[in-house]
Design an enzyme around this catalytic site. Structure first.
Site, PDB file in Angstrom:
ATOM      1  N   CYS A  15      19.566  42.331 -20.458  1.00  0.00           N
ATOM      2  CA  CYS A  15      19.570  40.877 -20.275  1.00  0.00           C
ATOM      3  C   CYS A  15      19.939  40.496 -18.828  1.00  0.00           C
ATOM      4  O   CYS A  15      20.986  40.888 -18.323  1.00  0.00           O
ATOM      5  CB  CYS A  15      20.558  40.250 -21.253  1.00  0.00           C
ATOM      6  SG  CYS A  15      20.583  38.468 -21.131  1.00  0.00           S
ATOM      7  N   GLY A  54       5.949  42.843 -25.080  1.00  0.00           N
ATOM      8  CA  GLY A  54       6.660  41.594 -25.318  1.00  0.00           C
ATOM      9  C   GLY A  54       5.788  40.370 -25.111  1.00  0.00           C
ATOM     10  O   GLY A  54       5.059  39.938 -26.017  1.00  0.00           O
ATOM     11  N   LYS A  62      17.500  50.135 -24.716  1.00  0.00           N
ATOM     12  CA  LYS A  62      16.495  49.462 -23.894  1.00  0.00           C
ATOM     13  C   LYS A  62      17.211  48.936 -22.663  1.00  0.00           C
ATOM     14  O   LYS A  62      18.275  48.329 -22.771  1.00  0.00           O
ATOM     15  CB  LYS A  62      15.869  48.329 -24.690  1.00  0.00           C
ATOM     16  CG  LYS A  62      14.798  47.554 -23.953  1.00  0.00           C
ATOM     17  CD  LYS A  62      13.982  46.741 -24.949  1.00  0.00           C
ATOM     18  CE  LYS A  62      13.008  45.818 -24.259  1.00  0.00           C
ATOM     19  NZ  LYS A  62      13.685  44.676 -23.635  1.00  0.00           N
ATOM     20  N   GLY A 107       6.778  46.542 -19.834  1.00  0.00           N
ATOM     21  CA  GLY A 107       6.594  45.610 -18.726  1.00  0.00           C
ATOM     22  C   GLY A 107       5.143  45.425 -18.358  1.00  0.00           C
ATOM     23  O   GLY A 107       4.455  46.361 -17.972  1.00  0.00           O
TER      24      GLY A 107
END
Ligand SMILES: Cc1cc2nc3c(=O)[nH]c(=O)nc-3n(C[C@H](O)[C@H](O)[C@H](O)COP(=O)(O)O)c2cc1C
Length: 380
Positions: free
Chosen positions: A110, A236, A150, A213
């Site tokens: 994060c 994602g 992750k 990514g």
């Protein structure tokens, strides 16, 4: 078009093809995972949005709802975020004792300033001993359940942590590592560094490395595997408003590009309805489901000729009937527009990283992190 020779093993779970839905706070709840699984034919792995360990051990009501899985969801993957080894251990043991998941992923990615300011999120792996202590507690508490992690590359280009973190993860018995090829400083800007994924793969040959990514289409996923040698991909933002990307990912790895799905607006509208409906059923309140769905509307309609007035109306819809009425006014025969391809979701970055005073002085000191670093987190 290549196919992958070896299936991905996450502990006892075989993920074939090796495609994983990235945990996304506020997005990858049970309804969204259900949609993605329907499009993938049940193949792949679908990780929950991040759950903070303190909220879990305190049995926060919203958190308990977030760890709800559809009865057909197997394996059940929960992503945890925590900064205190003891609390992480407690949360993991609670999951095991209450049989709430089959796989636990730990989030160290994060980049949000209010989290890194306290040493949490993607700032945490800089403190190698703290990272090790968290992983050790998690693996010990998990028993037979596989624990994965992750992470990002590091804080910035001068403070890269992913190779050290990868080695520590192997030493502590972590089952697999996913690397988002960006630093904290990059947030979501620039392009993900896939070379770092290749380097991590070389550095920790003992366990699977998953690349993450900038996979915007199924070919990107194959290219990432080809270029980095990674064992699987984590996708994602490419899925935002496009859960059928999971159909394409599976088709790509199975060598069936002819089965890629480019839906018309009519099909997109049907998926929008279903997504909103599933949210309502999950929340137990149709209106709240449709309201939660509002954040997805612009992603679903990206590139279609819809008009700004209609976009505004859809952004304030609060019932399924209203949503359907608006959608039926659209030219539903529109084909999938080329402009819907490419990046979607957050793409900004290059922010200054805010860290606790003196954080970078000693990567090996045994300082802990205040549990406030778990509050107000919003993902990775
Ligand atoms: C809205 C949003 C929420 C996210 N929440 C989480 C999260 O809860 N846990 C996590 O590990 N990463 C989270 N991420 C990061 C993604 O999992 C992923 O690493 C990142 O988006 C890069 O992958 P992509 O280029 O395929 O989107 C989030 C990203 C977005 C856009």
């Amino acid at each position: 078009m290549t196919t992958l020779p070896t299936p991905l093993a996450i502990g006892p779970h075989t993920v074939q093809p090796p495609v994983v839905l990235a945990p996304m706070a506020g997005i990858t709840n049970a309804p969204f995972r259900t949609l993605c699984r329907e499009f993938s034919g049940g193949k792949g792995l679908f990780v929950s949005e991040m759950i903070t360990t303190r909220a879990l051990v305190e049995r926060n009501e919203k958190t308990m709802q977030l760890i709800h899985f559809d009865a057909t969801e197997k394996p059940r993957s929960i992503q945890l975020y925590g900064v205190d080894p003891a609390t992480v251990g407690k949360a993991v043991r609670m999951i095991v004792e209450e049989d709430r998941a089959d796989h636990i992923d730990l989030n160290f990615g994060c980049p949000v300033p209010k989290v890194t300011r306290k040493g949490g999120g993607s700032a945490l792996p800089y403190k190698r001993n703290l990272l090790r202590a968290i992983l050790r507690e998690a693996v010990a508490g998990a028993g037979e359940l596989p624990v994965t992690m992750k992470m990002r590359k590091g804080i910035d280009d001068d403070h890269l942590t992913y190779l050290d973190a990868g080695r520590i993860a192997v030493e502590e018995g972590v089952t697999a590592i996913a690397l988002h090829g960006r630093t904290t400083a990059q947030h979501y800007g620039g392009t993900a560094d896939w070379e770092a994924i290749a380097r991590l793969k070389e550095h920790v040959p003992e366990i699977p490395v998953l690349g993450n990514g900038d996979i915007w289409c199924a070919e990107d996923a194959l290219r990432m595997v080809r270029e980095t040698g990674c064992d699987g991909v984590v996708v994602g933002r490419g899925c935002l408003g496009r859960p059928w990307l999971f159909n394409d990912l599976v088709a790509a790895f199975e060598g069936r590009p002819q089965d890629f799905h480019e839906p018309t607006l009519r099909e997109v509208a049907a998926t929008m309805h279903r997504h909103a409906q599933l949210l309502g059923e999950w929340i137990g309140d149709e209106a709240r489901g449709v309201i939660d769905f509002r954040k997805h509307v612009a992603w679903y309609l990206k590139g279609f000729a819809v008009g700004s007035e209609m976009r505004k109306k859809l952004a304030v819809t609060s019932s399924l009937a209203e949503l359907d009425a608006h959608l039926s006014e659209l030219d539903l025969d529109q084909a999938w527009p080329d402009s819907a391809d490419g990046p979607r979701g957050r793409t900004s970055g290059n922010n200054r990283v805010v860290l606790p005073e003196g954080w970078l002085k000693d990567p090996y000191d045994c300082a802990g992190v205040s549990e406030d670093a778990e509050l107000d987190t919003s993902g990775g």
